[in-house]
Every structure is written in C-alpha cells, then in structure tokens.
Design a protein around this motif. Sequence first.
Motif, PDB file in Angstrom:
ATOM      1  N   GLU A 116       0.848  -1.180   0.000  1.00  0.00           N
ATOM      2  CA  GLU A 116       0.000   0.000   0.000  1.00  0.00           C
ATOM      3  C   GLU A 116       0.887   1.234   0.000  1.00  0.00           C
ATOM      4  N   LYS A 122      -3.898   6.341   2.828  1.00  0.00           N
ATOM      5  CA  LYS A 122      -3.919   5.196   1.926  1.00  0.00           C
ATOM      6  C   LYS A 122      -3.077   4.023   2.414  1.00  0.00           C
ATOM      7  N   SER A 123      -2.245   4.236   3.440  1.00  0.00           N
ATOM      8  CA  SER A 123      -1.417   3.141   3.940  1.00  0.00           C
ATOM      9  C   SER A 123      -2.247   2.103   4.701  1.00  0.00           C
ATOM     10  N   MET A 124      -3.458   2.463   5.080  1.00  0.00           N
ATOM     11  CA  MET A 124      -4.325   1.512   5.776  1.00  0.00           C
ATOM     12  C   MET A 124      -4.917   0.521   4.781  1.00  0.00           C
ATOM     13  N   ILE A 125      -5.064  -0.718   5.237  1.00  0.00           N
ATOM     14  CA  ILE A 125      -5.702  -1.763   4.432  1.00  0.00           C
ATOM     15  C   ILE A 125      -6.436  -2.701   5.387  1.00  0.00           C
ATOM     16  N   THR A 209      -9.563   0.958   2.101  1.00  0.00           N
ATOM     17  CA  THR A 209      -9.433   0.676   0.674  1.00  0.00           C
ATOM     18  C   THR A 209      -8.027   0.225   0.273  1.00  0.00           C
ATOM     19  N   THR A 210      -7.994  -0.522  -0.826  1.00  0.00           N
ATOM     20  CA  THR A 210      -6.720  -0.994  -1.372  1.00  0.00           C
ATOM     21  C   THR A 210      -6.263  -0.076  -2.498  1.00  0.00           C
TER      22      THR A 210
HETATM   23 CA   LIG Z   1      -5.194   1.623   1.551  1.00  0.00          CA
END
Ligand SMILES: [Ca+2]
Length: 264
Positions: A116, A122-125, A209-210
């Motif tokens: 990611e 955006k680093s969260m998944i 989100t991915t």
């Molecule tokens: Ca993400």
Amino acid sequence: MSIKSHRFFNPLLSLCASAALTSAANAAVLDLGSSGSGTLGGAVFSTTDIQPTGTGVFDPFLTVQNSPWEQGYNGTNGNFDTKRVPQWNHEITLGDLRATTINGNNYYGFVVDINEPNGGSKSMISLDALQLFVSPTIQNSTSVDSSGFFNGSLGTKVFDLGANQVRYNDHQHGSGSGDVNIFIPVADFAGFKSTDYVYMFQRWGNTDTTEGGFEETAIRQGFVPVPEMGTLFPIVGLMTAVLSTHVLRRRKMKEIAALQFSSK
Ligand SMILES: [Ca+2]
Ligand SMILES: [Ca+2]
Ligand SMILES: [Ca+2]
C-alpha cells in the motif's frame, strides 16, 4: 467469533496494546496498527518485517491487486483480481504447508506482503474476508453475491474469518518482505491428505481501501519442533533429558518470539 489474547505474546504486551480489539454484536475488528498481534476465530495474526524464507526469496502462491477493493484465490484460472497467474498465483497442497508451534499449539503459517502507498490515509488496508478450503480435486468457482463478493465453494471449508476484519497500517517499503503473518490451526486440516489442494480466498479493502501494488501471500517457513529428548535417551539420563527439553523449548520460544517481533 471469540477473541482471546495469546499467552505466547505476553512478553510483548506493549505491542499487543497497540493492536486494538473492538467487538460488535456479530463481528470483531483486530487492528494490528503497524506492529501488533492478536487472535480471531482461532487464527493468529501478527505483524512482521522478516523475509518469509531463509533464502530471502519471496515465493507467493496468491497475488491480488485492484482498487478500491480486491478479492481472489490461488487458482490458475485468473479469476477475480488475481495477478501473475500461474507463476505467483496457483494451487498448493496440504503437504506444501509448514507448521509453526506457538505456545504449544501448531499452526500452518502464511505471510502476506502488503503493498500500500506509504503515508497518508492510503497506507491503511483491511482484510475483510479470509477463507481456506481443502479439496482432493482442482476447484474453480466465480460465484458472487449481490455485492460482487465471492460466495462460492472450493471444496471443504476449513477456516472462515466470517464477519470479522483485520486492519493493518502498511509502513513497509515496497515489496519483497512480509507484513502480516497468518497462522491457521493445523487441527483445522485434520483428516485431509498431504496431496489435497489448499485454497485460500482473500478479500481486502472493504473497510480500508486498497491501492498501490500487489498483496502477495506465501507459505511461511516453519520451525522444526524440539523433539522430546526423553525419546532419544529412554533409559539413561532421564531427568537430564527432561531438563534439556525444557531448556531447549524455552530457547526455541525465544527464537520464535525474536523472529516474530523483530524490530522494524
Ligand atoms: Ca489503503
Ligand atoms: Ca510489503
Ligand atoms: Ca495494494
């Protein structure tokens, strides 16, 4: 599904504290943060930054990539969001898996290399679905529900994350090293043959989100359990053997703990 802390992780309570566990009526969320661990439905999830193999080669059997969410399993038909079929997305067998002993319990280990974008939100998944199936024959299904989520069968289902989720904050750099370990109880695979196919289905990105690159999953190389010294020396030195076994086990557990939670 139940959530319980694992005694194996007690020496790292500070890490466990960073893995926030919240529970709703029908689902639990295991938030690993960027370094944490926990148990969901009998499976152990932990963060890692070690190479999954001794040779430093990452050898995935499952590769998925899409945005804002993605799903797939390790078949060779290129279904759903699988990529790099068949080289790094293919069937595996039960005999390919390697057992790891954690706190006296045996698990088959997998390691996911998450990719990611670093930094920002955006680093969260999130891992929103995880199912494992075993089958004596090659399986193929593209069945989905009204949301487009895979709901097919790939044989006998031996593990299901259910409505639970695992969240992770990807601070690793690029690909090629592990991010999240998944340990599934060996007992879940009881009664199957080593030649039976093992399918792992994953769905990511429905909570967080991915983006970015592939999410790749490889078999995690196991640790050879310390044998009972008493079986090697049945007559002489029984007490010494018992003591040696104890010492060796403690040493092995320290090694495992060090590998699992090596600093980043
Ligand atoms: Ca993400
Ligand atoms: Ca990574
Ligand atoms: Ca990604």
